[in-house]
Design an enzyme around this catalytic site. Structure first.
Site, PDB file in Angstrom:
ATOM      1  N   SER A  93       4.937  38.560   1.978  1.00 48.12           N
ATOM      2  CA  SER A  93       5.774  39.472   2.744  1.00 48.12           C
ATOM      3  C   SER A  93       4.887  40.390   3.564  1.00 48.12           C
ATOM      4  O   SER A  93       3.659  40.361   3.448  1.00 48.12           O
ATOM      5  CB  SER A  93       6.650  40.298   1.815  1.00 48.12           C
ATOM      6  OG  SER A  93       5.902  41.385   1.328  1.00 48.12           O
ATOM      7  N   LYS A  94       5.556  41.221   4.363  1.00 52.01           N
ATOM      8  CA  LYS A  94       4.804  42.121   5.231  1.00 52.01           C
ATOM      9  C   LYS A  94       4.001  43.124   4.414  1.00 52.01           C
ATOM     10  O   LYS A  94       3.154  43.824   4.940  1.00 52.01           O
ATOM     11  CB  LYS A  94       5.771  42.800   6.205  1.00 52.01           C
ATOM     12  CG  LYS A  94       6.274  41.776   7.220  1.00 52.01           C
ATOM     13  CD  LYS A  94       7.226  42.278   8.257  1.00 52.01           C
ATOM     14  CE  LYS A  94       7.553  41.122   9.211  1.00 52.01           C
ATOM     15  NZ  LYS A  94       8.753  41.221   9.955  1.00 52.01           N
ATOM     16  N   ARG A  95       4.254  43.195   3.116  1.00 51.38           N
ATOM     17  CA  ARG A  95       3.491  44.122   2.259  1.00 51.38           C
ATOM     18  C   ARG A  95       2.112  43.566   1.892  1.00 51.38           C
ATOM     19  O   ARG A  95       1.241  44.300   1.463  1.00 51.38           O
ATOM     20  CB  ARG A  95       4.279  44.441   0.983  1.00 51.38           C
ATOM     21  CG  ARG A  95       5.454  45.374   1.229  1.00 51.38           C
ATOM     22  CD  ARG A  95       6.161  45.700  -0.058  1.00 51.38           C
ATOM     23  NE  ARG A  95       6.747  44.486  -0.636  1.00 51.38           N
ATOM     24  CZ  ARG A  95       7.937  43.993  -0.280  1.00 51.38           C
ATOM     25  NH1 ARG A  95       8.649  44.595   0.635  1.00 51.38           N
ATOM     26  NH2 ARG A  95       8.412  42.905  -0.832  1.00 51.38           N
ATOM     27  N   ASP A  96       1.935  42.253   2.034  1.00 51.46           N
ATOM     28  CA  ASP A  96       0.643  41.665   1.659  1.00 51.46           C
ATOM     29  C   ASP A  96      -0.365  41.924   2.771  1.00 51.46           C
ATOM     30  O   ASP A  96      -0.719  41.035   3.554  1.00 51.46           O
ATOM     31  CB  ASP A  96       0.801  40.157   1.417  1.00 51.46           C
ATOM     32  CG  ASP A  96       1.628  39.874   0.180  1.00 51.46           C
ATOM     33  OD1 ASP A  96       1.193  40.263  -0.910  1.00 51.46           O
ATOM     34  OD2 ASP A  96       2.711  39.286   0.311  1.00 51.46           O
ATOM     35  N   THR A 139       8.662  44.026  13.031  1.00 55.32           N
ATOM     36  CA  THR A 139       8.771  45.082  12.022  1.00 55.32           C
ATOM     37  C   THR A 139       7.476  45.187  11.215  1.00 55.32           C
ATOM     38  O   THR A 139       7.412  45.901  10.225  1.00 55.32           O
ATOM     39  CB  THR A 139       9.943  44.807  11.059  1.00 55.32           C
ATOM     40  OG1 THR A 139       9.755  43.495  10.499  1.00 55.32           O
ATOM     41  CG2 THR A 139      11.281  44.851  11.777  1.00 55.32           C
TER      42      THR A 139
END
Ligand code: GLU
Length: 287
Positions: free
Chosen positions: A260-263, A20
């Site tokens: 998280s994948k946002r970083d 993802t």
């Protein structure tokens, strides 16, 4: 009681990312730890957990394989891609249905929120994944449930966890840090086993595949420690072996929060583009 599994024989470990997003330092840590735990004589497997067809992307899967190779990790083939094995999970759901411990749940997210809010004054029991399902559909008459299913109303399969846990008796697993852990799956309430949108769930597909792939040591982040309570119950219900577990601490971002994948700056791609070597990134992921 489950005896501590003997790891005298070479371990079979796995890294099981969901495609993802791009791998970041946190997911790289999980991969490196799993590979290391297999050791030179063991077996390190890769499993793509892509049952969520809405969120998973083939581009991310390809990027994961590429990034792992760049990190100098090698895994045994074939890679198991969960989206190719829905028939296996449907079979497991059939086995569980035959025990009478699954029930169809027609609730929408909004129904569940309304029900929880209406239980005014009652403590809003919080499980590891959020508020515990209030059990609305658990007591639905069989005739009504069948009629709604026949009418094509979308539903999920939920496990009656209290009854299942009572039927299986006391269960334990062995964790590298916590030692012998008594399973308390009731902390989740009635978990979804087959989702409305996809005929499986993380808990079911993960437990099934760990057994099918012969995994003897599950290494994963500490945030998944609670899930092991449910996985242990599913192993008992489906007559699957129980591997040993080792839950490792997460990589913490500069602001003290879980990575998280946002970083975006800490994805392996970004680190590679900014000139970091695989050795440096391995060291960062494991520090
Ligand atoms: N697919 C899960 C994730 O990416 C990990 C599952 C596991 O290791 O059990 O968070």
């Amino acid at each position: 009681m489950t005896p501590a599994p003997s790891l005298a024989t070479p371990a079979v470990t796995r890294f099981a990312p969901s495609p993802t997003g791009f791998l970041h330092l946190g997911t790289a840590r999980a991969a490196l730890i799993a590979a290391k735990a297999a050791g030179p004589d063991g077996h390190f497997l890769l499993r793509i957990e892509d049952i969520d067809r809405g969120r998973c992307r083939i581009e991310f899967e390809q990027a994961i394989l590429e990034d792992l190779t760049w990190l100098d990790l090698r895994w045994e083939t074939p890679v198991r891609r969960q989206s190719e094995h829905f028939a296996d999970y449907a079979g497991a759901i059939g086995t569980l249905r035959a025990t009478g411990l699954l029930y169809p749940c027609f609730c929408t997210r909004a129904d569940i929120q309304r029900e929880i809010a209406a239980a005014d004054g009652a403590p809003h029991l919080l499980g590891p994944d959020g508020p515990i399902y209030p059990g609305t559909c658990r007591g639905l008459a069989a005739a009504e449930a069948s009629a709604r299913m026949a009418a094509g109303q979308p539903f999920a399969w939920r496990l009656d966890v209290a009854r299942a846990a009572a039927a299986m008796g006391q269960l334990h697993w062995h964790d590298a840090d916590a030692g012998t852990v008594r399973a308390t799956p009731e902390i989740f309430g009635d978990v979804v086993i087959g989702r409305k949108d996809t005929p499986a769930s993380y808990h079911l597909a993960c437990t099934w595949d760990d057994a099918l792939q012969g995994v003897t040591l599950v290494t994963r982040g500490i945030e998944l420690f609670p899930s092991t309570h449910i996985h242990r119950l599913l192993q008992a219900l489906l007559d699957l072996p129980t591997p040993a577990y080792a839950h490792h601490p997460l990589v913490i971002a500069a602001d003290g929060k879980k990575l998280s994948k946002r970083d975006a700056a800490l994805t392996l791609r970004a680190l590679r583009e900014s000139g970091h070597t695989p050795e440096q990134v391995r060291a960062m992921a494991l520090s």
